[in-house]
Design a protein around this motif. Sequence first.
Motif, short mmCIF file in Angstrom:
data_model
loop_
_atom_site.label_atom_id
_atom_site.label_comp_id
_atom_site.label_asym_id
_atom_site.label_seq_id
_atom_site.Cartn_x
_atom_site.Cartn_y
_atom_site.Cartn_z
N ASN A 12 5.72 39.83 53.22
CA ASN A 12 5.54 41.12 53.89
C ASN A 12 4.98 42.18 52.95
O ASN A 12 5.18 43.38 53.14
CB ASN A 12 6.85 41.62 54.50
N THR A 13 4.23 41.76 51.93
CA THR A 13 3.53 42.69 51.05
C THR A 13 2.05 42.32 51.04
O THR A 13 1.69 41.17 51.28
CB THR A 13 4.08 42.64 49.61
N LEU A 14 1.20 43.29 50.77
CA LEU A 14 -0.23 43.06 50.80
C LEU A 14 -0.75 42.65 49.43
O LEU A 14 -0.36 43.22 48.42
CB LEU A 14 -0.96 44.34 51.24
N PRO A 15 -1.67 41.68 49.38
CA PRO A 15 -2.31 41.34 48.10
C PRO A 15 -3.22 42.48 47.66
O PRO A 15 -3.74 43.23 48.49
CB PRO A 15 -3.11 40.08 48.42
N LEU B 11 -2.27 37.01 55.93
CA LEU B 11 -2.50 37.83 54.74
C LEU B 11 -1.19 38.22 54.06
O LEU B 11 -1.04 38.15 52.85
CB LEU B 11 -3.29 39.08 55.13
N LEU B 12 -0.22 38.64 54.87
CA LEU B 12 1.05 39.09 54.33
C LEU B 12 1.95 37.94 53.89
O LEU B 12 2.81 38.12 53.04
CB LEU B 12 1.81 39.92 55.37
N ALA C 29 3.41 48.16 56.34
CA ALA C 29 3.81 48.60 57.67
C ALA C 29 2.64 49.12 58.48
O ALA C 29 2.71 49.19 59.71
CB ALA C 29 4.89 49.69 57.56
N PHE C 30 1.55 49.49 57.80
CA PHE C 30 0.38 50.02 58.48
C PHE C 30 -0.69 48.96 58.71
O PHE C 30 -1.76 49.25 59.23
CB PHE C 30 -0.22 51.17 57.67
N ALA C 31 -0.41 47.73 58.31
CA ALA C 31 -1.41 46.67 58.39
C ALA C 31 -1.59 46.13 59.80
O ALA C 31 -2.57 45.46 60.09
CB ALA C 31 -1.04 45.52 57.44
#
Length: 237
Positions: free
Chosen positions: A78-81, A73-74, A127-129
């Motif tokens: 290292n960022t969320l869609p 996913l990341l 960071a919370f994923a």
Amino acid sequence: MLYPSTDLPAAPPRHDARPPVPEQCYRCGARGPKLVCPRCKVARYCNQECYKLDWKRPEKGGFHKLNCGTYSLLTRSNTLPPASLRPTVEASVLNRVRMYLSPIACLHHSLKGPGFVYLQSPHPLAAFAFPGPGLRDAHGPVHASRAGSRSLVLTYVPIGEFPQLTRDDFEVAEALPHLTGALKGMDPREHVLLLVKFRCGFLGVLKTVVVLGYDVCLKLAEDYKGQETYQLDIDDV
């Protein structure tokens, strides 16, 4: 259950300001790994043995099986869609702090009147994923430069004090109509209103259910009297 009252659009992601991390094996940390996981296409390993060991469950020393879907996913950014922002807030943040959030909100509502909980973090939402305590991210094993707790700061803000909040943080000013709209007809004995902000730029107005009931929450909140701001490490709750 988390459900929206209204949502604010997520701001463009901001990348962490940190030195580049060299490629390393996700299992042993060796530099220059040659293999890539065929599932997520993110995790890298120096050989098949490291890949097999890392695929095991956490109690056996492995983490990849737990985190493979999140790596995918990341990706390497290292960022969320955008589509995964709200589920991550729900599953990785609110579900972990709900037992603290409800008593805090109920206590301060009884003392200060209608308002919302301002939940913010100095960390990006990505960071919370991961379910583990910050052991890894999409770049692999956590280096000393990226280690640390995943902290949250909770503050109850009466709606009449919102202008004071915007003096310190002008970015949240656009949330006011969403907050006032959500407060209309909301029963504070049943729901908690939140303004959520993470360092990556995510900003949202959310509404969640009061757990255990309003009266029970008031009794549990005895320990919080006299406090205005609450800091939680999500890996300690």
